[in-house]
Design an enzyme around this catalytic site. Structure first.
Site, PDB file in Angstrom:
ATOM      1  N   GLU A   1      57.316 -45.739  71.608  1.00 48.91           N
ATOM      2  CA  GLU A   1      56.438 -45.006  70.714  1.00 48.91           C
ATOM      3  C   GLU A   1      55.036 -44.900  71.326  1.00 48.91           C
ATOM      4  OE1 GLU A   1      56.871 -45.691  66.591  1.00 48.91           O
ATOM      5  OE2 GLU A   1      59.033 -45.932  66.699  1.00 48.91           O
ATOM      6  N   ASP A   2      54.009 -45.186  70.541  1.00 47.43           N
ATOM      7  CA  ASP A   2      52.626 -44.874  70.880  1.00 47.43           C
ATOM      8  C   ASP A   2      52.233 -45.313  72.285  1.00 47.43           C
ATOM      9  OD1 ASP A   2      53.124 -44.892  68.181  1.00 47.43           O
ATOM     10  OD2 ASP A   2      51.251 -45.845  67.611  1.00 47.43           O
TER      11      ASP A   2
END
Length: 542
Positions: free
Chosen positions: A13-14
């Protein structure tokens, strides 16, 4: 996925701590090493390194949830290069009492260019959620540090309070002991804002109008510098352009717009939690974003991974000082092969020109559309700015217009049951021309349980001076990244056509479905070679 930055196994993710250090590019990111799904308490910081932003080696995770201040997960944060050149990382931890706190780590061996081992500071958490009215579970994602007007370090942390959302401001002399400034860097009263909630994944950086040179936030502010405050809110990354007022120690936007739907976006598609950094090697600012899967969870589990990072982009401020521009980093062009070119094409209403000679599943396409007349532009309705996605659905590629729709049809099956369309329409307001750019996925797949929206965004163009509208689209199987008008609007899409798995070949076309003829003075396309991306257990090779 064959040539982009992707975590092959598990959930990615991020992007978090991005930096260039001792000749190596580092990308730290939210990572679940146990499965392809998000699981509270399992989130660590993955780590990959590169010398060219194209080929990546996966190293060991560097931050894992093993302390009371991060036992519920090591969440998003940022890297900062301190005076003297040593990097540090601030990140949000989910604490044992379900609060969000900010923690600090530093490299165990700063002489190691790969930064493989990190040590948590003994007095973590270094910032606690002790702010009147603060929602203690909505306090996260510290920014990269910068030098304030008093010579002290500054960071901002996203927060939700009783009546407003804010980028809370903190200062420190040593990056270890932090004091909250008595006012935020910037805030908005939630009761006066339409469709806005907590700001997360903050980013704050300096830009010069019309100059694609990046600026180091730890250096002195140059005359004419503006600042961008980016926040992830809702489903998009949005931003404001303004100035960093040194006397007030606060961000002041050039324009205050209460309705968040009208805020500009970094990307108008499947793109979130972006992070930028100053690349000291080439003097530019680079930004990455996370693009989540749009298929079903069972597919993610079956393939063993979920989530990709978009292509690294150079980001800078337009010469008008009003909006950010983005373009894939030059290094991506090293993957180009089998170039094909066409010049002097003319597309009348209903025309489709097939683009042959490249791998349509892994391609880089650059095309210029030249308008033969601007008199047929339809009138612009400013209410369309509130919901460009809806407008893209109502005015799709099959709906005839004055100028447009024109653009690219990609990943198309033989019978066109499946296809994705990236296209433009031109509108005329009283003072200017507005270009609508759409990435329409509604017929991208016949497979069930896929999210297939129509994404869209508007940008302004002075067609009285310049009649050409550019489009660059990069296709990497399920990932499509498009850059319109020289990077004024960027749209990332995820598509899962059956033709990708079943047939192994798809079609690509340039098309026009508007009344006005559109010329194509230049069309170039390349097959993109496979990069070496996150080689399994790559740390054993270094």
């Amino acid at each position: 996925m064959d040539w982009r930055y992707l975590e092959i196994y598990d959930d990615t993710e991020d992007p978090c701590g991005l930096m260039y250090y001792k000749g190596i590019y580092h990308n730290f990111y939210q990572y679940n090493p146990h499965c392809a799904l998000w699981c509270w308490g399992d989130i660590t910081w993955g780590h990959s390194v590169s010398t060219d932003l194209v080929n990546w080696i996966q190293l060991e995770p560097v931050i894992e949830p093993d302390n009371p201040s991060d036992i519920d997960g090591c969440w998003t944060g940022s890297a900062t290069i301190l005076s003297g050149g040593q990097p540090v990382i601030l990140y949000t931890g989910g604490s044992r009492d379900k609060c969000q706190v900010q923690n600090l780590v530093h490299p165990k061996n700063p002489s190691d260019p790969y930064l493989r081992e990190w040590t948590k500071t003994g007095n973590n958490p270094v910032i606690q959620p002790v702010v009147p009215g603060l929602n203690r579970s909505q306090f996260r994602d510290p920014t990269t540090g910068w030098i304030g007007p008093d010579g002290l370090w500054r960071i901002a942390v996203g927060a939700e309070l009783k009546s407003y959302t804010a980028a809370l401001l903190y200062k420190s002399e040593d990056f270890l002991s932090w004091t909250r400034v008595d006012h935020p860097l910037y805030s908005q009263n939630l009761s006066n804002i339409v469709e806005c909630n907590m700001w997360e994944c903050l980013d704050f950086f300096a830009v010069l109008p019309g100059n694609n040179t990046g600026l180091d936030m730890s250096a002195a502010i140059l005359r004419g510098t503006k600042h961008a405050l980016k926040m992830s809110v809702g489903y998009f990354d949005k931003y404001l352009i303004g100035v960093y007022d040194l006397k007030r120690d606060a961000f002041v936007p050039d324009t205050i717009v209460d309705d968040c739907r009208l805020w500009l976006k970094i990307d108008y598609g499947n793109f979130y939690a972006s992070k930028s950094f100053f690349d000291s090697k080439k003097g530019r600012r680079i930004i990455w974003g996370w693009s989540k899967e749009a298929d079903c969870r069972s597919d993610d589990v079956a393939k063993g991974w979920a989530g990709i990072h978009t292509i690294p982009r150079t980001i800078w401020l337009d010469s008008n000082g009003k909006q950010l521009l983005q373009w894939p980093v030059d290094e991506i062009e090293s993957l180009r092969t089998n170039e094909i070119n066409h010049q002097g094409l003319e597309l009348n209403k209903g025309d489709m020109f097939e683009i042959n000679g490249v791998d349509t599943f892994q391609a880089d396409v650059e095309i210029y559309f030249e308008l033969t007349s601007i008199n047929a532009a339809e009138p612009f309705n400013s209410s369309s700015l509130l919901d460009p996605e809806k407008h893209c659905c109502e005015a799709g590629a099959s709906v005839h217009g004055g100028i447009g729709p024109f653009g690219l049809v990609i990943l198309a099956s033989n019978n066109m049951d499946e296809h994705t369309v990236v296209h433009f329409r031109v509108y005329k307001s009283q003072q200017k021309y507005m270009i609508l750019m759409c990435s329409d996925l509604r017929r991208s797949s016949i497979r069930p349980s896929r999210y297939t929206p129509a994404y869209g965004g508007f940008f302004e163009l002075d067609l009285a001076k310049e009649r050409k509208i550019s489009l660059r689209t990069l296709i990497d199987r399920s990932a499509v990244e498009s850059f319109g008008g020289g990077g004024r609007v960027c749209i990332t899409s995820r598509v899962y056509p059956a033709v990708l798995a079943d047939v192994g070949r798809a079609h690509m076309y340039a098309f026009n479905n508007g009344s006005a003829t559109v010329r194509v003075p230049q069309l170039s396309a390349w097959t993109m070679r496979k990069a070496q991306v996150n080689v399994e257990k790559g740390w054993s090779a270094i």
